[in-house]
Enzyme design. Sequence first.
Site, PDB file in Angstrom:
ATOM      1  N   ALA A  11       0.848  -1.200   0.000  1.00 48.25           N
ATOM      2  CA  ALA A  11       0.000   0.000   0.000  1.00 48.25           C
ATOM      3  C   ALA A  11       0.880   1.246   0.000  1.00 48.25           C
ATOM      4  CB  ALA A  11      -0.932  -0.008   1.205  1.00 48.25           C
TER       5      ALA A  11
ATOM      6  N   ASN B   1      -8.800   1.529   2.750  1.00 46.99           N
ATOM      7  CA  ASN B   1     -10.110   0.922   2.540  1.00 46.99           C
ATOM      8  C   ASN B   1     -10.532   0.261   3.847  1.00 46.99           C
ATOM      9  OD1 ASN B   1     -12.121  -1.107   2.011  1.00 46.99           O
ATOM     10  ND2 ASN B   1     -11.621  -1.008  -0.168  1.00 46.99           N
TER      11      ASN B   1
ATOM     12  N   GLU C 276       1.044  -7.369   8.389  1.00 51.44           N
ATOM     13  CA  GLU C 276       1.761  -8.203   9.353  1.00 51.44           C
ATOM     14  C   GLU C 276       1.501  -7.782  10.786  1.00 51.44           C
ATOM     15  OE1 GLU C 276       5.412  -9.902   7.359  1.00 51.44           O
ATOM     16  OE2 GLU C 276       5.211  -7.991   6.350  1.00 51.44           O
TER      17      GLU C 276
HETATM   18 MO1  MOS Z   1       5.644 -11.247   4.175  1.00 55.31          MO
HETATM   19  S1  MOS Z   1       6.206 -12.596   5.636  1.00 55.31           S
HETATM   20  O1  MOS Z   1       6.986 -10.198   4.084  1.00 55.31           O
HETATM   21  O2  MOS Z   1       5.252 -12.033   2.768  1.00 55.31           O
END
Ligand code: MOS
Length: 737
Positions: free
Chosen positions: A506, A627, A701
Amino acid sequence: MNKVIGKPINRVDGKLKVTGGARYTTDIPIENLTYGVLIESTIAKGKITKLETTATETAPGVLAVITHLNVPKFNQITFFPGGQSLPILQDENIYYQGQHIGIIVAETLEQAQYAATLVKVEYQIEQPTIDIDEALKQGYKPERIFLGMLPAHSFRGDINSGRSQAEVLVEQTYSTPMENHNPIEPSATLAVWEDDHLTLYDTTQGVSSTQAAIAKVFDIPPEKVRVISKFLGGGFGCKAFVWPHTILTTLAARYVQRPVKLALTRAQMYTSVGYRAPTRQHLTLGATKDGKLTLLQHIGETITSPFDEFPEPVTMATNMMYGCPNLDTNYHLGRINAGTPTFMRAPGEAPGMFALESAMDELSYALELDPIELRLRNHADVDPATGNPWSSKSLKECYQRGAEIFGWKHRNPKPASMSNGDSLIGLGMASATFPANSFPATAKVTIYNSGEILVESGTQDLGTGTYTVMTQVAAEVLGVSLEKVEFKLGDTNLSKAPLTGNSTTASSVGTAVQAAAMSARNKVLEMAISDSDSPLYQAKPEEIIFDSGKLLWQNNPTVGESYRDILSRHSLENIEAVGNNASKQKQQEYAKHSFGAVFVEVQVDRLLGEVRVTRCVGVYGAGRILNAKTARSQMIGGITWGIGMALMEHTVMSPQYGRILNHNLSDYLIPVQLDVPDIQVQFVEEEDPYVNALGTKGIGELSIVGVAGAIANAVYHATGKRIRDLPITPDKLLKGE
Ligand code: MOS
């Protein structure tokens, strides 16, 4: 004011997906296709002494059997962009169970699978190293972590004085098991050679990096390699690098001079595309009686393969999370007979924050201090690692809002004090963090005289919503409706974009799309205000707004004209512009991280030791949210995975043979619908002018971080039993301390 950015827009590719119109790698129709099946080592260490393939070669439909005995020449890949550096089919040595020792190509998949059963391999077997303790006995201190990008050892202040200042100490070891990626779409490659030109349909998180790597391996210019990845059914890191099966499929297609398709089986996913390495983490927290940290020490013990160095970077979050003056973090690494570990969602932070946030919880009980209060007293007002200010940080609001929504004040702090029949009830919380990085990206925007917009960038959509959010960014800048915008990605023929990983898409690609769209609209604007036939003639650029496909005079929006009018009057079919995310801001002066707070309620069955997560609230400060709907979905996905990490996930290797015993989704447990409660997700509104031009910090993440810690803390609160070894399974709870 945002018209479409931030709104809960439905996925623009949603209809394609639910109607089957979205073609994933293995769905691509190719004429004259053949099928590849891998031959894998059944032992974990030793040598092939005999490899008998005559029956395989003469089996019906078989076109080729390639092993180390007849492999054509090609260049070997290096670790990163390769997932591992072990030379492919170059000799008889075996380093791990599941190592690819050959590939069979046949007219049909069934013929290739049958032929594979006819391969006879004899081995000289050696005792593999599987056990982490044994591996660590021969272990060493790695110099660097994170693909060599960061030093392994971090320190500040003086840990000895930190220890002597401490009035309360928590010294504990936390451990996390080996875990495997289980994207719903297993990795696959479809290789099509036309003379010396290669088209590779590949389940990759990085078409550009795959292109560069494959071009080197096959000694052809990158322009002759086209890599396509239009739709992905998840990636989570296991599709970030180029793994041996992709190279073998490409090699086989060149060998048989026909297109070859190879899809990994679910079982092969456990040995072919990396995994999260098990960790053992020694934490020492020292604090004064009023709850100020005086010492933070975090030593991560983990494993890697016999041939590459990939320490799961568990200490990264510890280095920056709390304002503790004395810190020491380091690693100890051993080697086991397994392939090279790899990135898996929030590499480092996911297991590292389980340990740190469990230890913080233990410290809060030792101090008889509320866990949120303890965290507030150690809130890092600046980045403790560098002293730099944060580009933005709303962690305090996250704690406060999360506590409110969750009803934290109703919690009786005493462990094992809340119950409902046979269920013990526990409430726990933890912090979350993840760096807000970005990588160089470009995008191209074309405005057509029909009023349609084409936006292109060679990025990827892992299923997270890249198609949708990029469409929103372009529509916002250009002032057109979403339907007018088409966004193309996943192809090296498009403008260059980085790997989709590290929660950066993004930010990286979004900023490039924004820049390209600005540049395109400014070209049209320039044409209008310099044209005496335009109603906007001689207007100042800052007086113009972009709305409903038109350029309008801000003070009098009835005056203006459309992209279409302007381009048509200039007899232009279209106008193009490219943009990138190179920023003029001095970003290095700011520390850039997303933060959050996770709150969990669990019910633990007193008799069965079964843990159920019954409520979850996550509040995050992650910059601008592009979004609201796809962002919420991302967070729910990551929190769900966090539940799996806390309570279920655990790859089991046979200590004797080094085989993975639970390489399927009936034995490797992940949460199903009934394991997942209502998850409430909120984002604190943040305006971050420093992180990038779009103000996004990344969420993919961040979503898993802290969840396992919050659950472990809730389990302690429910039961008074501190489980420091994931996953928290009933046997550990019934066994007690
Ligand atoms: Mo992520 S673990 O950087 O695809």
